[in-house]
Enzyme design. Structure first.
Site, PDB file in Angstrom:
ATOM      1  N   LYS A  52      20.261   7.403   5.381  1.00 61.46           N
ATOM      2  CA  LYS A  52      19.666   6.032   5.082  1.00 61.46           C
ATOM      3  C   LYS A  52      20.127   5.034   6.423  1.00 61.46           C
ATOM      4  CE  LYS A  52      20.386   6.421   0.170  1.00 61.46           C
ATOM      5  NZ  LYS A  52      21.083   6.077  -0.979  1.00 61.46           N
ATOM      6  N   GLN A  96      26.514   3.380  -3.311  1.00 56.98           N
ATOM      7  CA  GLN A  96      26.217   4.997  -3.451  1.00 56.98           C
ATOM      8  C   GLN A  96      26.633   5.509  -4.597  1.00 56.98           C
ATOM      9  OE1 GLN A  96      23.688   6.268  -1.414  1.00 56.98           O
ATOM     10  NE2 GLN A  96      23.900   8.119  -2.701  1.00 56.98           N
ATOM     11  N   ASP A 119      18.541  -1.256  -4.409  1.00 58.16           N
ATOM     12  CA  ASP A 119      18.428   0.074  -5.322  1.00 58.16           C
ATOM     13  C   ASP A 119      17.658  -0.347  -6.406  1.00 58.16           C
ATOM     14  OD1 ASP A 119      19.571   2.489  -4.190  1.00 58.16           O
ATOM     15  OD2 ASP A 119      21.628   1.858  -4.797  1.00 58.16           O
TER      16      ASP A 119
HETATM   17  N1  GUN Z   1      22.662   8.485  -5.860  1.00 59.15           N
HETATM   18  C1  GUN Z   1      21.513   9.108  -5.865  1.00 59.15           C
HETATM   19  N2  GUN Z   1      20.644   8.408  -5.734  1.00 59.15           N
HETATM   20  C2  GUN Z   1      20.955   7.275  -5.133  1.00 59.15           C
HETATM   21  C3  GUN Z   1      20.291   6.186  -4.822  1.00 59.15           C
HETATM   22  O1  GUN Z   1      18.806   6.072  -4.764  1.00 59.15           O
HETATM   23  N3  GUN Z   1      20.960   5.053  -4.745  1.00 59.15           N
HETATM   24  C4  GUN Z   1      22.388   4.956  -4.934  1.00 59.15           C
HETATM   25  N4  GUN Z   1      22.975   3.791  -4.729  1.00 59.15           N
HETATM   26  N5  GUN Z   1      23.027   6.050  -5.161  1.00 59.15           N
HETATM   27  C5  GUN Z   1      22.371   7.267  -5.651  1.00 59.15           C
END
Ligand code: GUN
Length: 299
Positions: A52, A96, A119
């Site tokens: 990311k 996350q 998110d």
């Molecule tokens: N864990 C798996 N996918 C995601 C996501 O899209 N965002 C976050 N914050 N954690 C995740």
């Protein structure tokens, strides 16, 4: 059968975004800034967050990882979130998931200011998305809708079956695909751990989405001839012949299924890159104050 090339679509969309970021910076504004909060040492989470951050760099956004030890107390994490909520230099941030088991994820997500929740996991954003109001759309479901649109794959009136009811993928995707929208108007069935006749439902799908985290769960006999198959899985399986001793496979047995379907997303190179792009789009929306309409950056 043809592959849906998520990687090249993602790069194309990121290139467009990079141009918009560049224009804002050329006009004297600061670039968008994203923070990722990472608690503990989960190797998959570290990889996702690193990807990311690399994507941010590619489009000219700035980013930062706030890495906290596994033992971080819930209240300490909440303090960090309050600080990020109040920090005007941060347009958006993510926490996350998964979090260590001593931390209540729902409580954490509720503490994120909705206008910085890139998110799209906060109940207010989920509610807005559900009602079709401007919102941050969770990145993976957004990425899937963009792939369907880009490849002109019709959804209207189609039977869409989603394996998995997670808050991150299955449930929000079920809402989007059933909405009255260009990527929607489908008849959606959500299958989960208590569902009966899973294989029969899958065989009836015009569009089958697998998001359950089980390697090669979807076999050829579960797929209708000509179906569209979207594979959200990212699973590590041992492979003594691979340089790292493992390889990444999806929830779909790609080799077995590919000749049966009209379109399929490969793993890797399918949904994953579009998820990252979704996060960048939400960060751009946050920077532009598109959802919550307070003063834009630099004005
Ligand atoms: N864990 C798996 N996918 C995601 C996501 O899209 N965002 C976050 N914050 N954690 C995740």
């Amino acid at each position: 059968m043809a592959d849906i090339d998520g990687k090249s679509l993602a790069l194309q969309m990121q290139e467009q975004l990079a141009q918009e970021v560049q224009s804002a910076v050329a006009a004297g504004k600061r670039p968008p800034h994203l923070v990722a909060v990472l608690v503990g040492e989960n190797p998959a989470s570290r990889t996702y967050v690193r990807n990311k951050m690399l994507a941010c760099k590619r489009v000219g956004m700035t980013s930062q990882i706030l890495a906290l030890p596994n033992e971080t107390a819930e209240e300490e994490l909440l303090e960090h979130i309050r600080a990020l909520n109040a920090d005007a230099s941060v347009d958006g941030f993510i926490v996350q998931l998964p979090l260590p088991s001593h931390i209540d994820s729902d409580k954490v997500l509720l503490h994120i200011a909705p206008e910085k929740d890139v998110d799209g996991f906060h109940p207010l954003n989920i509610g807005r998305m559900t009602l079709g109001l401007p919102s941050y759309v969770p990145a993976t479901p957004w990425g899937i809708t963009q792939m369907l649109l880009h490849y002109n794959i019709p959804t209207e009136g189609k039977q869409c079956v989603i394996l998995g009811r997670s808050n991150i993928v299955g449930r929000p995707l079920s809402i989007l695909l059933s909405q009255n929208a260009p990527y929607g108007n489908a008849t959606v069935t959500v299958l989960h751990s208590r569902s009966r006749n899973v294989e029969r439902h899958c065989r009836e799908a015009d569009i089958l989405v697998a998001a359950i985290g089980k390697p090669h769960f979807v076999r050829a006999d579960m797929v209708k001839e000509g179906a569209v198959v979207i594979d959200v899985g990212i699973n590590k399986i041992p492979d003594p012949d691979a340089p790292k001793g493992y390889r990444i496979v999806g929830d779909v047995d790609y080799a077995a299924v590919k000749d049966k379907c009209s379109w399929i997303t490969p793993v890797p190179g399918g949904v994953g890159p579009m998820t990252v792009t979704g996060l960048l789009y939400n960060t751009w929306k946050a920077y532009r104050r598109e959802v919550y309409h307070s003063t834009p950056v630099g004005v």
